[in-house]
Write an enzyme that holds these catalytic residues in place. Structure first.
Site, PDB file in Angstrom:
ATOM      1  N   SER A 156       0.862  -1.189   0.000  1.00  0.00           N
ATOM      2  CA  SER A 156       0.000   0.000   0.000  1.00  0.00           C
ATOM      3  C   SER A 156       0.886   1.222   0.000  1.00  0.00           C
ATOM      4  O   SER A 156       1.997   1.196   0.558  1.00  0.00           O
ATOM      5  CB  SER A 156      -0.880   0.025   1.255  1.00  0.00           C
ATOM      6  OG  SER A 156      -1.475   1.308   1.394  1.00  0.00           O
ATOM      7  N   TYR A 169      -1.949  -0.029  10.142  1.00  0.00           N
ATOM      8  CA  TYR A 169      -1.999  -0.528   8.763  1.00  0.00           C
ATOM      9  C   TYR A 169      -0.642  -0.276   8.078  1.00  0.00           C
ATOM     10  O   TYR A 169      -0.085  -1.177   7.429  1.00  0.00           O
ATOM     11  CB  TYR A 169      -3.130   0.195   8.030  1.00  0.00           C
ATOM     12  CG  TYR A 169      -3.357  -0.177   6.585  1.00  0.00           C
ATOM     13  CD1 TYR A 169      -3.997  -1.369   6.241  1.00  0.00           C
ATOM     14  CD2 TYR A 169      -2.974   0.678   5.556  1.00  0.00           C
ATOM     15  CE1 TYR A 169      -4.235  -1.693   4.905  1.00  0.00           C
ATOM     16  CE2 TYR A 169      -3.217   0.361   4.219  1.00  0.00           C
ATOM     17  CZ  TYR A 169      -3.843  -0.817   3.905  1.00  0.00           C
ATOM     18  OH  TYR A 169      -4.088  -1.138   2.584  1.00  0.00           O
TER      19      TYR A 169
HETATM   20  N1  LIG Z   1      -8.464  -0.359  -2.185  1.00  0.00           N
HETATM   21  C1  LIG Z   1      -7.380   0.355  -1.982  1.00  0.00           C
HETATM   22  O1  LIG Z   1      -7.377   1.575  -2.160  1.00  0.00           O
HETATM   23  C2  LIG Z   1      -6.097  -0.319  -1.567  1.00  0.00           C
HETATM   24  C3  LIG Z   1      -4.927   0.459  -1.579  1.00  0.00           C
HETATM   25  C4  LIG Z   1      -3.747  -0.131  -1.192  1.00  0.00           C
HETATM   26  C5  LIG Z   1      -3.710  -1.453  -0.836  1.00  0.00           C
HETATM   27  N2  LIG Z   1      -4.855  -2.186  -0.825  1.00  0.00           N
HETATM   28  C6  LIG Z   1      -4.740  -3.589  -0.430  1.00  0.00           C
HETATM   29  O2  LIG Z   1      -5.307  -4.401  -1.425  1.00  0.00           O
HETATM   30  C7  LIG Z   1      -5.749  -5.636  -0.846  1.00  0.00           C
HETATM   31  C8  LIG Z   1      -7.170  -5.917  -1.295  1.00  0.00           C
HETATM   32  O3  LIG Z   1      -8.036  -4.931  -0.748  1.00  0.00           O
HETATM   33  P1  LIG Z   1      -9.351  -4.390  -1.505  1.00  0.00           P
HETATM   34  O4  LIG Z   1      -9.205  -2.930  -1.618  1.00  0.00           O
HETATM   35  O5  LIG Z   1      -9.619  -5.197  -2.715  1.00  0.00           O
HETATM   36  O6  LIG Z   1     -10.457  -4.627  -0.346  1.00  0.00           O
HETATM   37  P2  LIG Z   1     -11.619  -5.717  -0.222  1.00  0.00           P
HETATM   38  O7  LIG Z   1     -12.126  -5.562   1.175  1.00  0.00           O
HETATM   39  O8  LIG Z   1     -12.573  -5.611  -1.339  1.00  0.00           O
HETATM   40  O9  LIG Z   1     -10.841  -7.103  -0.393  1.00  0.00           O
HETATM   41  C9  LIG Z   1     -10.123  -7.713   0.647  1.00  0.00           C
HETATM   42  C10 LIG Z   1     -10.464  -9.187   0.634  1.00  0.00           C
HETATM   43  O10 LIG Z   1      -9.700  -9.849   1.652  1.00  0.00           O
HETATM   44  C11 LIG Z   1     -10.563 -10.764   2.322  1.00  0.00           C
HETATM   45  N3  LIG Z   1     -10.039 -11.011   3.668  1.00  0.00           N
HETATM   46  C12 LIG Z   1     -10.066 -10.205   4.761  1.00  0.00           C
HETATM   47  N4  LIG Z   1      -9.552 -10.828   5.828  1.00  0.00           N
HETATM   48  C13 LIG Z   1      -9.174 -12.062   5.409  1.00  0.00           C
HETATM   49  C14 LIG Z   1      -8.581 -13.176   6.049  1.00  0.00           C
HETATM   50  N5  LIG Z   1      -8.288 -13.157   7.361  1.00  0.00           N
HETATM   51  N6  LIG Z   1      -8.314 -14.273   5.313  1.00  0.00           N
HETATM   52  C15 LIG Z   1      -8.624 -14.323   3.989  1.00  0.00           C
HETATM   53  N7  LIG Z   1      -9.231 -13.322   3.327  1.00  0.00           N
HETATM   54  C16 LIG Z   1      -9.485 -12.189   4.034  1.00  0.00           C
HETATM   55  C17 LIG Z   1     -11.913 -10.062   2.337  1.00  0.00           C
HETATM   56  O11 LIG Z   1     -12.990 -10.965   2.571  1.00  0.00           O
HETATM   57  C18 LIG Z   1     -11.943  -9.430   0.946  1.00  0.00           C
HETATM   58  O12 LIG Z   1     -12.500 -10.283  -0.016  1.00  0.00           O
HETATM   59  C19 LIG Z   1      -5.583  -5.469   0.665  1.00  0.00           C
HETATM   60  O13 LIG Z   1      -4.380  -6.090   1.077  1.00  0.00           O
HETATM   61  C20 LIG Z   1      -5.484  -3.963   0.834  1.00  0.00           C
HETATM   62  O14 LIG Z   1      -4.793  -3.607   2.005  1.00  0.00           O
HETATM   63  C21 LIG Z   1      -6.045  -1.642  -1.186  1.00  0.00           C
END
Ligand SMILES: NC(=O)c1ccc[n+]([C@@H]2O[C@H](COP(=O)([O-])OP(=O)(O)OC[C@H]3O[C@@H](n4cnc5c(N)ncnc54)[C@H](O)[C@@H]3O)[C@@H](O)[C@H]2O)c1
Length: 269
Positions: A156, A169
């Site tokens: 991130s 985070y």
């Molecule tokens: N959306 C953003 O702006 C952004 C930016 C930087 C990084 N990220 C990272 O991208 C990744 C995906 O996030 P996203 O934005 O798609 O959010 P999201 O909430 O749509 O997806 C996250 C997924 O992880 C699953 N999850 C949560 N806890 C879990 C566990 N203990 N075991 C297995 N699965 C689990 C959730 O059910 C969900 O499907 C994350 O690591 C997040 O930190 C997102």
């Protein structure tokens, strides 16, 4: 064109959001994909995580597009779940070549020092330790294939540029950088590459829910820190997926131990 035909990938947190886009994009390139997700609520998370329906829908979308995928319920906090996900890759598709450790959560304390122990511990457990557990489960199967492979961590921009109130985070994502470098060095001799993408703001349920929107509107300095210099509000999940697909491909065959910042310029100012 990137061709992953004959290769097998495991993606965690793949029921929706960035993980789903990664699974679909790898499958489009020909990889068979184990789509894994907790698909349940995690205690202390104040927005809805993925559901069984989301997990099923990801596999259905891949199959409808002509790809191969299988769903596995796996909580990255549980070794037994991850072992089962890896076994599924080998049993169903014969091998494992790529792992995308994407599962993640968010929470928004009043300030970093006011985070509860539950917020801190759950964040570290899912994001940092969960990624290490994923690697620990998957590496033996990748090595057994004897033809190298790749591991991609979902970082991130919070690990690149400070954001107010979410130090837990940032700490978890920054910890992944150290893990990345040690693993990349240890696995290089077996041609297993380890890289990381640091996405900026991407439109998913993690960023588009009442708690996240309240944080963006009220925490001092967040608005400016999240603003993208390029003329968009947020990136799309497919933008991150394309970077992951490239990192898994032979086009990146000598790239290891690197962090790719993919943020429409957000960390430039
Ligand atoms: N959306 C953003 O702006 C952004 C930016 C930087 C990084 N990220 C990272 O991208 C990744 C995906 O996030 P996203 O934005 O798609 O959010 P999201 O909430 O749509 O997806 C996250 C997924 O992880 C699953 N999850 C949560 N806890 C879990 C566990 N203990 N075991 C297995 N699965 C689990 C959730 O059910 C969900 O499907 C994350 O690591 C997040 O930190 C997102």
């Amino acid at each position: 064109m990137i061709d992953l035909t004959g290769q097998v990938a495991l993606v965690t947190g793949a029921a929706r959001g960035i993980g789903r886009a990664v699974a679909e994009t790898l499958a489009e390139a020909g990889a068979a994909v184990v789509v894994s997700d907790v698909a349940r609520q995690v205690d202390g998370v104040t927005y809805g995580l993925a559901t069984d329906d989301d997990l099923t829908a990801t596999v259905a979308a891949i199959e409808a597009a002509g790809g191969r995928a299988v769903a596995v319920h796996a909580d990255v906090r549980r070794d037994a779940d991850l072992d089962r996900a890896v076994r599924t890759a080998v049993d169903e598709f014969g091998r494992l070549d790529h792992v995308v450790a994407n599962a993640g959560i968010a929470s928004w304390p009043e300030s970093t020092w006011q985070a509860t122990s539950e917020q801190w511990e759950t964040m570290i457990d899912v994001v940092l330790t969960g990624t290490w557990r994923t690697v620990r489960a998957a590496v033996p199967a990748i090595l057994a294939g004897g033809r190298g492979g790749s591991i991609v961590f979902m970082g991130s921009t919070a690990a690149v540029k400070p954001l107010p109130t979410i130090g837990h985070y940032a700490a978890a994502k920054s910890g992944l950088v150290g893990l990345l470098k040690s693993l990349a060095l240890e696995l290089a001799g077996d041609s297993v590459r380890v890289n990381m993408v640091h996405p900026g703001g991407t439109g998913t349920e993690m960023t588009q829910n009442p708690a996240a929107e309240h944080w963006q509107a009220t925490a001092k300095g967040v608005d400016g820190a999240l603003a993208l210099p390029m003329p968009i509000h947020r990136m799309e999940t497919v933008d991150v997926a394309h970077a992951v697909r490239w990192l898994c491909s032979d086009e990146a065959r000598y790239l290891t131990g690197t962090e790719m910042v993919l943020d429409a310029g957000a960390t430039l100012r």
